[in-house]
Design an enzyme around this catalytic site. Structure first.
Site, PDB file in Angstrom:
ATOM      1  N   ASN A  11      48.378  25.783 -47.942  1.00 52.40           N
ATOM      2  CA  ASN A  11      48.139  26.423 -49.236  1.00 52.40           C
ATOM      3  C   ASN A  11      46.709  26.079 -49.654  1.00 52.40           C
ATOM      4  OD1 ASN A  11      48.091  27.210 -51.908  1.00 52.40           O
ATOM      5  ND2 ASN A  11      49.607  25.704 -52.611  1.00 52.40           N
ATOM      6  N   TRP A  12      45.825  27.057 -49.536  1.00 51.98           N
ATOM      7  CA  TRP A  12      44.406  26.782 -49.787  1.00 51.98           C
ATOM      8  C   TRP A  12      44.069  26.729 -51.280  1.00 51.98           C
ATOM      9  CZ3 TRP A  12      41.664  30.394 -45.632  1.00 51.98           C
ATOM     10  CH2 TRP A  12      42.007  29.923 -44.356  1.00 51.98           C
ATOM     11  N   LYS A  13      44.998  27.136 -52.129  1.00 46.96           N
ATOM     12  CA  LYS A  13      44.791  27.100 -53.592  1.00 46.96           C
ATOM     13  C   LYS A  13      43.475  27.803 -53.968  1.00 46.96           C
ATOM     14  CE  LYS A  13      47.589  22.956 -53.745  1.00 46.96           C
ATOM     15  NZ  LYS A  13      47.922  21.687 -54.387  1.00 46.96           N
ATOM     16  N   HIS A  97      54.905  27.757 -57.319  1.00 43.96           N
ATOM     17  CA  HIS A  97      54.240  26.479 -57.060  1.00 43.96           C
ATOM     18  C   HIS A  97      54.142  25.704 -58.379  1.00 43.96           C
ATOM     19  CE1 HIS A  97      51.122  23.577 -56.179  1.00 43.96           C
ATOM     20  NE2 HIS A  97      51.461  23.728 -54.907  1.00 43.96           N
ATOM     21  N   GLU A  99      51.839  24.180 -59.736  1.00 38.26           N
ATOM     22  CA  GLU A  99      50.634  24.476 -60.542  1.00 38.26           C
ATOM     23  C   GLU A  99      50.818  25.772 -61.326  1.00 38.26           C
ATOM     24  OE1 GLU A  99      47.995  24.072 -57.203  1.00 38.26           O
ATOM     25  OE2 GLU A  99      48.470  21.934 -57.164  1.00 38.26           O
ATOM     26  N   GLU A 169      58.486  20.107 -53.389  1.00 34.32           N
ATOM     27  CA  GLU A 169      57.214  19.439 -53.611  1.00 34.32           C
ATOM     28  C   GLU A 169      57.299  18.607 -54.890  1.00 34.32           C
ATOM     29  OE1 GLU A 169      53.802  21.696 -51.658  1.00 34.32           O
ATOM     30  OE2 GLU A 169      54.223  22.771 -53.491  1.00 34.32           O
ATOM     31  N   GLY A 175      48.610  16.366 -54.275  1.00 34.16           N
ATOM     32  CA  GLY A 175      47.185  16.087 -54.468  1.00 34.16           C
ATOM     33  C   GLY A 175      46.906  14.661 -54.930  1.00 34.16           C
ATOM     34  N   SER A 215      50.914  15.714 -50.462  1.00 37.29           N
ATOM     35  CA  SER A 215      50.119  14.731 -49.727  1.00 37.29           C
ATOM     36  C   SER A 215      50.513  14.564 -48.258  1.00 37.29           C
ATOM     37  CB  SER A 215      50.135  13.379 -50.449  1.00 37.29           C
ATOM     38  OG  SER A 215      49.559  13.525 -51.742  1.00 37.29           O
ATOM     39  N   GLY A 236      48.442  21.160 -48.921  1.00 40.76           N
ATOM     40  CA  GLY A 236      47.290  21.563 -49.727  1.00 40.76           C
ATOM     41  C   GLY A 236      46.014  20.989 -49.144  1.00 40.76           C
ATOM     42  N   GLY A 237      45.605  19.820 -49.654  1.00 38.17           N
ATOM     43  CA  GLY A 237      44.346  19.187 -49.262  1.00 38.17           C
ATOM     44  C   GLY A 237      44.079  19.181 -47.759  1.00 38.17           C
TER      45      GLY A 237
HETATM   46  P1  PGA Z   1      48.669  18.483 -51.321  1.00 41.83           P
HETATM   47  O1  PGA Z   1      49.236  19.830 -51.977  1.00 41.83           O
HETATM   48  O2  PGA Z   1      49.008  18.548 -49.852  1.00 41.83           O
HETATM   49  O3  PGA Z   1      47.196  18.528 -51.585  1.00 41.83           O
HETATM   50  O4  PGA Z   1      49.363  17.363 -51.996  1.00 41.83           O
HETATM   51  C1  PGA Z   1      50.486  20.350 -51.597  1.00 41.83           C
HETATM   52  C2  PGA Z   1      50.776  21.611 -52.350  1.00 41.83           C
HETATM   53  O5  PGA Z   1      50.481  21.690 -53.544  1.00 41.83           O
HETATM   54  O6  PGA Z   1      51.316  22.581 -51.771  1.00 41.83           O
END
Ligand code: PGA
Length: 258
Positions: A11-13, A97, A99, A169, A175, A215, A236-237
């Site tokens: 997930n590149w956000k 998600h 966010e 999640e 993150g 993470s 994500g990251g």
């Molecule tokens: P993260 O994000 O791997 O940076 O913790 C995961 C996500 O939000 O899908």
């Protein structure tokens, strides 16, 4: 895993411009070209979806949008419909998600509406759930996640359910570098599978993919992906660098060959 095919999703956000997205997609596609035992998905920002969707439609990458609207078209400034997404060649979408929920006010009702809309239009959906730190500290995580999962399962047909993937999640792990322990994650995944069993029958429960997110990194992927009810990861990251993302995919491919 238990006979289910692992899915490694990035997930590149709101990261990477058009050119950077193309470059990373290319590096990921090349790196996973020979993988036969898992599925690999990337989710670029909307602005890059057209180019990435078109250029990589013949690769073995799956490509997802990060969001969609629940109406077909109309006066919704700034929103993106499923038909627009489909016109880029993309038929996967991440919905709900944390966010989107926490920053953009998406409630369980909105998330459920989007999930139903996307599945009934033939999309594959990664529906996200997870408790906040406060909810975990109050011991409410099971109740919160149950409510979130049941909100999407309502009104789904058997066929629609086949295209649903659930991502667990925990918000406190996203993150933050703070990963859920394999035991904490496995416990919740088992609970989610039982909820699907209870709502939609054992066959649906046994076949649905449940991804862990929060993470995930090269260091913890092997242990997490080795759990019985963890069928992949939403990353994500670590998905923003070809080395770490392809490295995690390689771990999944190795586990799947065993
Ligand atoms: P993260 O994000 O791997 O940076 O913790 C995961 C996500 O939000 O899908």
């Amino acid at each position: 895993m238990m006979g289910r095919r692992l899915l490694i999703a990035g997930n590149w956000k709101m990261n990477l411009d058009l050119y950077e997205s193309y470059q990373l997609a290319k590096a990921v596609a090349e790196g996973v070209e020979s993988f036969k035992n898992i599925d690999v998905l990337i989710s670029p920002a909307f602005i890059s979806l057209g180019v990435v969707g078109q250029k990589f439609k013949d690769s073995n990458l799956l490509i997802a949008a990060q969001n969609c609207h629940y109406e077909d078209s109309g006066a919704y400034t700034g929103e993106i419909s499923l038909d627009m997404i489909r016109s880029t060649g993309v038929d996967w979408v991440i919905i709900g998600h944390s966010e989107r929920r926490a920053i953009f006010g998406e409630t369980d009702e909105i998330v459920a509406k989007k999930v139903k809309h996307a599945l009934s239009n033939g999309f594959h959906v990664i529906g996200c759930v997870g408790e906040s730190l406060e909810q975990r500290e109050n011991g409410e995580q099971e109740k919160v996640v149950k409510t979130q999962v049941e909100a999407f399962l309502q009104n789904l047909s058997e066929n629609e359910l086949k295209n649903l993937v659930i991502a667990y999640e925990p918000v406190w792990a996203i993150g933050t570098g703070k990963v859920a322990s394999p035991e904490q994650a496995e416990e919740m995944h088992k609970q989610i599978r039982n909820i699907v069993n209870g709502n939609a029958g054992e066959e649906a429960g046994e076949s649905i993919l449940i991804l862990y997110g929060g993470s995930v990194s090269l260091t913890n992927a092997e242990e997490l992906l080795g759990q019985q009810d963890i069928d992949g990861a939403l990353i994500g990251g670590a998905s923003l660098k070809q080395e770490s993302f392809n490295g995690i995919a390689a771990i999944a491919e190795d586990i799947s060959k065993e």
